[in-house]
Design an enzyme around this catalytic site. Structure first.
Site, PDB file in Angstrom:
ATOM      1  N   LYS A  50       0.835  -1.211   0.000  1.00  0.00           N
ATOM      2  CA  LYS A  50       0.000   0.000   0.000  1.00  0.00           C
ATOM      3  C   LYS A  50       0.868   1.259   0.000  1.00  0.00           C
ATOM      4  O   LYS A  50       0.663   2.185  -0.768  1.00  0.00           O
ATOM      5  CB  LYS A  50      -0.929  -0.048   1.228  1.00  0.00           C
ATOM      6  CG  LYS A  50      -1.841   1.136   1.484  1.00  0.00           C
ATOM      7  CD  LYS A  50      -1.231   2.314   2.201  1.00  0.00           C
ATOM      8  CE  LYS A  50      -0.518   2.048   3.480  1.00  0.00           C
ATOM      9  NZ  LYS A  50      -1.352   1.751   4.624  1.00  0.00           N
ATOM     10  N   GLU A 182      -7.227   5.632   2.018  1.00  0.00           N
ATOM     11  CA  GLU A 182      -5.895   5.422   1.443  1.00  0.00           C
ATOM     12  C   GLU A 182      -5.995   4.973  -0.010  1.00  0.00           C
ATOM     13  O   GLU A 182      -5.295   5.506  -0.891  1.00  0.00           O
ATOM     14  CB  GLU A 182      -5.115   4.396   2.271  1.00  0.00           C
ATOM     15  CG  GLU A 182      -4.725   4.941   3.639  1.00  0.00           C
ATOM     16  CD  GLU A 182      -3.899   3.979   4.487  1.00  0.00           C
ATOM     17  OE1 GLU A 182      -3.307   4.429   5.466  1.00  0.00           O
ATOM     18  OE2 GLU A 182      -3.850   2.774   4.166  1.00  0.00           O
ATOM     19  N   HIS A 436      13.758  25.450  12.042  1.00  0.00           N
ATOM     20  CA  HIS A 436      13.226  26.361  11.041  1.00  0.00           C
ATOM     21  C   HIS A 436      13.976  26.249   9.727  1.00  0.00           C
ATOM     22  O   HIS A 436      15.200  26.106   9.743  1.00  0.00           O
ATOM     23  CB  HIS A 436      13.354  27.795  11.583  1.00  0.00           C
ATOM     24  CG  HIS A 436      12.730  28.811  10.700  1.00  0.00           C
ATOM     25  ND1 HIS A 436      11.362  28.931  10.563  1.00  0.00           N
ATOM     26  CD2 HIS A 436      13.291  29.743   9.893  1.00  0.00           C
ATOM     27  CE1 HIS A 436      11.104  29.905   9.713  1.00  0.00           C
ATOM     28  NE2 HIS A 436      12.255  30.417   9.288  1.00  0.00           N
ATOM     29  N   GLU A 441       7.577  22.962  13.172  1.00  0.00           N
ATOM     30  CA  GLU A 441       7.871  23.993  14.173  1.00  0.00           C
ATOM     31  C   GLU A 441       6.588  24.614  14.728  1.00  0.00           C
ATOM     32  O   GLU A 441       6.561  25.131  15.841  1.00  0.00           O
ATOM     33  CB  GLU A 441       8.799  25.071  13.611  1.00  0.00           C
ATOM     34  CG  GLU A 441       8.205  25.942  12.530  1.00  0.00           C
ATOM     35  CD  GLU A 441       9.241  26.926  11.969  1.00  0.00           C
ATOM     36  OE1 GLU A 441       9.729  27.762  12.738  1.00  0.00           O
ATOM     37  OE2 GLU A 441       9.551  26.846  10.768  1.00  0.00           O
TER      38      GLU A 441
HETATM   39  P1  NDP Z   1     -12.134   0.431   9.433  1.00  0.00           P
HETATM   40  O1  NDP Z   1     -12.768  -0.343  10.528  1.00  0.00           O
HETATM   41  O2  NDP Z   1     -11.088   1.416   9.721  1.00  0.00           O
HETATM   42  O3  NDP Z   1     -13.282   1.179   8.609  1.00  0.00           O
HETATM   43  C1  NDP Z   1     -14.389   0.502   8.111  1.00  0.00           C
HETATM   44  C2  NDP Z   1     -15.235   1.495   7.355  1.00  0.00           C
HETATM   45  O4  NDP Z   1     -16.252   0.807   6.667  1.00  0.00           O
HETATM   46  C3  NDP Z   1     -15.911   2.506   8.264  1.00  0.00           C
HETATM   47  O5  NDP Z   1     -15.904   3.741   7.608  1.00  0.00           O
HETATM   48  C4  NDP Z   1     -17.314   1.930   8.395  1.00  0.00           C
HETATM   49  O6  NDP Z   1     -18.285   2.918   8.583  1.00  0.00           O
HETATM   50  C5  NDP Z   1     -17.514   1.317   7.040  1.00  0.00           C
HETATM   51  N1  NDP Z   1     -18.462   0.222   7.058  1.00  0.00           N
HETATM   52  C6  NDP Z   1     -18.510  -0.833   7.898  1.00  0.00           C
HETATM   53  N2  NDP Z   1     -19.526  -1.658   7.588  1.00  0.00           N
HETATM   54  C7  NDP Z   1     -20.143  -1.115   6.524  1.00  0.00           C
HETATM   55  C8  NDP Z   1     -21.268  -1.491   5.756  1.00  0.00           C
HETATM   56  N3  NDP Z   1     -21.963  -2.604   6.020  1.00  0.00           N
HETATM   57  N4  NDP Z   1     -21.647  -0.685   4.743  1.00  0.00           N
HETATM   58  C9  NDP Z   1     -20.955   0.453   4.470  1.00  0.00           C
HETATM   59  N5  NDP Z   1     -19.874   0.850   5.164  1.00  0.00           N
HETATM   60  C10 NDP Z   1     -19.485   0.080   6.185  1.00  0.00           C
HETATM   61  O7  NDP Z   1     -11.662  -0.695   8.419  1.00  0.00           O
HETATM   62  P2  NDP Z   1     -10.666  -0.700   7.214  1.00  0.00           P
HETATM   63  O8  NDP Z   1     -11.183  -1.794   6.357  1.00  0.00           O
HETATM   64  O9  NDP Z   1     -10.486   0.639   6.598  1.00  0.00           O
HETATM   65  O10 NDP Z   1      -9.300  -1.101   7.876  1.00  0.00           O
HETATM   66  C11 NDP Z   1      -9.203  -2.212   8.754  1.00  0.00           C
HETATM   67  C12 NDP Z   1      -8.169  -1.960   9.822  1.00  0.00           C
HETATM   68  O11 NDP Z   1      -6.882  -2.093   9.262  1.00  0.00           O
HETATM   69  C13 NDP Z   1      -8.211  -0.559  10.404  1.00  0.00           C
HETATM   70  O12 NDP Z   1      -9.080  -0.452  11.481  1.00  0.00           O
HETATM   71  C14 NDP Z   1      -6.796  -0.324  10.824  1.00  0.00           C
HETATM   72  O13 NDP Z   1      -6.677  -0.739  12.143  1.00  0.00           O
HETATM   73  C15 NDP Z   1      -5.987  -1.198   9.899  1.00  0.00           C
HETATM   74  N6  NDP Z   1      -5.291  -0.386   8.886  1.00  0.00           N
HETATM   75  C16 NDP Z   1      -4.331   0.499   9.291  1.00  0.00           C
HETATM   76  C17 NDP Z   1      -3.673   1.274   8.363  1.00  0.00           C
HETATM   77  C18 NDP Z   1      -2.643   2.251   8.823  1.00  0.00           C
HETATM   78  O14 NDP Z   1      -2.149   2.120   9.931  1.00  0.00           O
HETATM   79  N7  NDP Z   1      -2.318   3.259   8.018  1.00  0.00           N
HETATM   80  C19 NDP Z   1      -3.953   1.170   6.933  1.00  0.00           C
HETATM   81  C20 NDP Z   1      -5.001   0.232   6.626  1.00  0.00           C
HETATM   82  C21 NDP Z   1      -5.622  -0.503   7.581  1.00  0.00           C
HETATM   83  P3  NDP Z   1     -18.679   3.514  10.043  1.00  0.00           P
HETATM   84  O15 NDP Z   1     -17.658   4.535  10.358  1.00  0.00           O
HETATM   85  O16 NDP Z   1     -20.021   4.096   9.820  1.00  0.00           O
HETATM   86  O17 NDP Z   1     -18.686   2.363  10.967  1.00  0.00           O
END
Ligand code: NDP
Length: 459
Positions: A50, A182, A436, A441
């Site tokens: 990624k 992302e 700076h 900063e």
């Molecule tokens: P997240 O749990 O972060 O986000 C899931 C998203 O999907 C939320 O916006 C949620 O909405 C939405 N969602 C859940 N169910 C549904 C549904 N049935 N219909 C529509 N939307 C839905 O999961 P990710 O898949 O983005 O990532 C998984 C994990 O991986 C993250 O929690 C993180 O811990 C890790 N990760 C970390 C990264 C990093 O450190 N940079 C990069 C990628 C992943 P709502 O907010 O309404 O619940």
């Protein structure tokens, strides 16, 4: 009773590999089974590829920005196959390093699916044989969750996004978490028209509101089709591609639909419930502070436990398990105050409490914030701002949250994580002489407390 091994680790991802190597170095006879590729989600189809894609997607803006600094750049051309091939070479290299490190540590690696058949026995599905071990560590991670709607089978997840044959003209990303923002940024930066559909009020629920709304504003300015309060009820195949049917009855024609709607712990078919390991409603393994499950000799670390689902956390949990079990030094991982970055564009870096959490936990808090145009954008002419926010608990003067949007926000969050872990105060931030000219900063030069507009009007 004698066992074939002291420790059987199921899953060779970040947590499993760390635990296996350390346990072996502590003198245990260790075997690890992996059904896919050694390295796990982070190395094979997560953080690492990624981030390589994020780097690739930044170049489109870098070429544009170069003009303001005097460069004339021919119309750049992007080749997706080259990126994929180079990414695959790098992932193969890392996969090889992981395998070698296990070998060097004296860990036996078995490429097979492993299923727990009793508290001390693991069954290898393809080999059709059993192995016994004094302890078992579950480190099987998590897998993408896709909501069950008609046509969901036409959509992909991040797993497949790393291997697309071609990039479509238009892509639709569904979700509003880390992976959704992302990947939306990656596709958009690589020149693909991108729609990002989120069901709620604003993307990145749980992050500080200034960053959430600040990011949304920048994504819209870049021309991304970000739609909130938008749900997909069905996916249909059309002659040219796919059609997302939306809740309001409208539809969106697109070349590719990617779900990024969270991940489920990989516990299905592992045989855990049958041996008495408690799982929660989501299927995650329930563990105590030392990663022990409800069965005395079975432990679990990483995403499969659904605590804080981040690679460095899984690694820390794996190491703490070994300290506790094999080095006679009980260690409980502190899951508070973990710095994290979202590699969106612009990037986010954050550590500690959000403003909403801070007000909830501490009542009154002092807020310092600044929104400005980073120096580079003066000559590039890019209309993109940076946000810095520092949250202070007034009675102790301790900094309890820092939130950054802009270039290198993740790098800054890592360093701020140390300061906050040490309990740094705002006065100590202020005593620190600025570097700076940098954007960072701003973190040590913000003097004016921010007053919410309503309170300011009342004064
Ligand atoms: P997240 O749990 O972060 O986000 C899931 C998203 O999907 C939320 O916006 C949620 O909405 C939405 N969602 C859940 N169910 C549904 C549904 N049935 N219909 C529509 N939307 C839905 O999961 P990710 O898949 O983005 O990532 C998984 C994990 O991986 C993250 O929690 C993180 O811990 C890790 N990760 C970390 C990264 C990093 O450190 N940079 C990069 C990628 C992943 P709502 O907010 O309404 O619940």
């Amino acid at each position: 009773m004698t066992f074939d091994f002291d420790l059987f680790v199921i899953g060779a991802g970040s947590g499993g590999v760390r635990a296996a190597r350390m346990a072996s170095q502590a003198g245990a006879r260790v075997v690890v089974a992996e059904e896919y590729r050694v390295g796990g989600t982070c190395v094979i189809r997560g953080c690492v590829p990624k981030k390589l894609f994020v780097y690739a997607s930044h170049f489109s803006e870098a070429f544009e920005d170069a003009a303001g600094f005097g460069w004339t750049v021919q119309k750049p051309e992007f080749n997706w196959q080259t990126l994929l091939a180079n990414k695959d070479t790098e992932i193969d290299r890392l996969n090889g390093i992981y395998i070698r490190n296990l070998e060097l540590a004296g860990v036996e690696l078995i490429e097979d699916r492993a299923v727990v058949s009793d508290a001390n026995t693991v069954h290898l599905v393809n080999a059709g044989r059993d192995i016994t071990a004094e302890r078992i560590l579950i480190a099987t991670g998590a897998a993408p969750f896709v909501p069950d709607i008609p046509g969901a089978e036409h959509a992909i997840t991040s797993n497949e996004a790393f291997h697309l044959d071609n990039l479509p003209r238009h892509v639709t990303v569904i979700g509003g978490g880390y992976i959704a923002v992302e990947f939306a940024g990656i596709f958009h930066g690589l020149g693909v028209e991108t729609s990002l559909l989120y069901r709620g009020e604003q993307v990145l629920r749980g992050f500080d509101d200034d960053l959430r709304y600040g990011l949304a504003e920048e994504l819209l300015k870049k021309g991304m089709d970000l739609r909130v309060h938008t749900s997909v009820t069905a996916i249909e195949k059309t002659g040219e591609g796919l059609r997302a049917v939306l809740e309001d009855g409208s539809s969106l024609d697109t070349g590719l639909i990617m779900y990024a709607t969270g991940r489920n712990p990989n516990t299905k078919g592992l045989g855990l419930e049958a041996v008495g390991v408690d799982l929660d409603r989501k299927g995650a393994v329930v563990v105590d502070a030392y990663s022990k499950t409800s069965v005395d000799n079975i432990y679990a670390v990483g995403d499969v436990t659904d605590r804080v689902n981040l690679t460095p956390v899984a690694i820390r949990e794996g190491a703490a398990f070994v300290e506790t079990v094999y080095n006679d030094n009980p260690v409980a991982v502190d899951h508070s105050g973990i710095a994290t970055a979202v590699f969106s564009q612009p990037e986010l870096g954050t550590v500690g409490l959000t403003e909403a959490q801070a007000r909830d936990q501490h009542g009154e808090v002092d807020i310092y914030k600044s929104s400005f145009r980073p120096m580079k954008n003066t000559l590039s002419g890019r209309d993109e701002k940076m946000i810095m926010k520092v949250i202070v608990e007034p009675s102790s003067d301790k900094v309890i949250g820092c939130h950054i949007m802009g270039p290198d926000a993740g790098e800054m969050a890592q360093v701020l994580g140390i300061a906050l872990k040490m309990g740094a105060t705002k006065a100590q931030f202020d005593e620190t002489i600025a570097v700076h000219p940098t954007a960072a900063e701003e973190l040590v030069t913000m003097k004016e407390r921010w007053t919410p507009p309503a309170a300011a009007a009342a004064e």
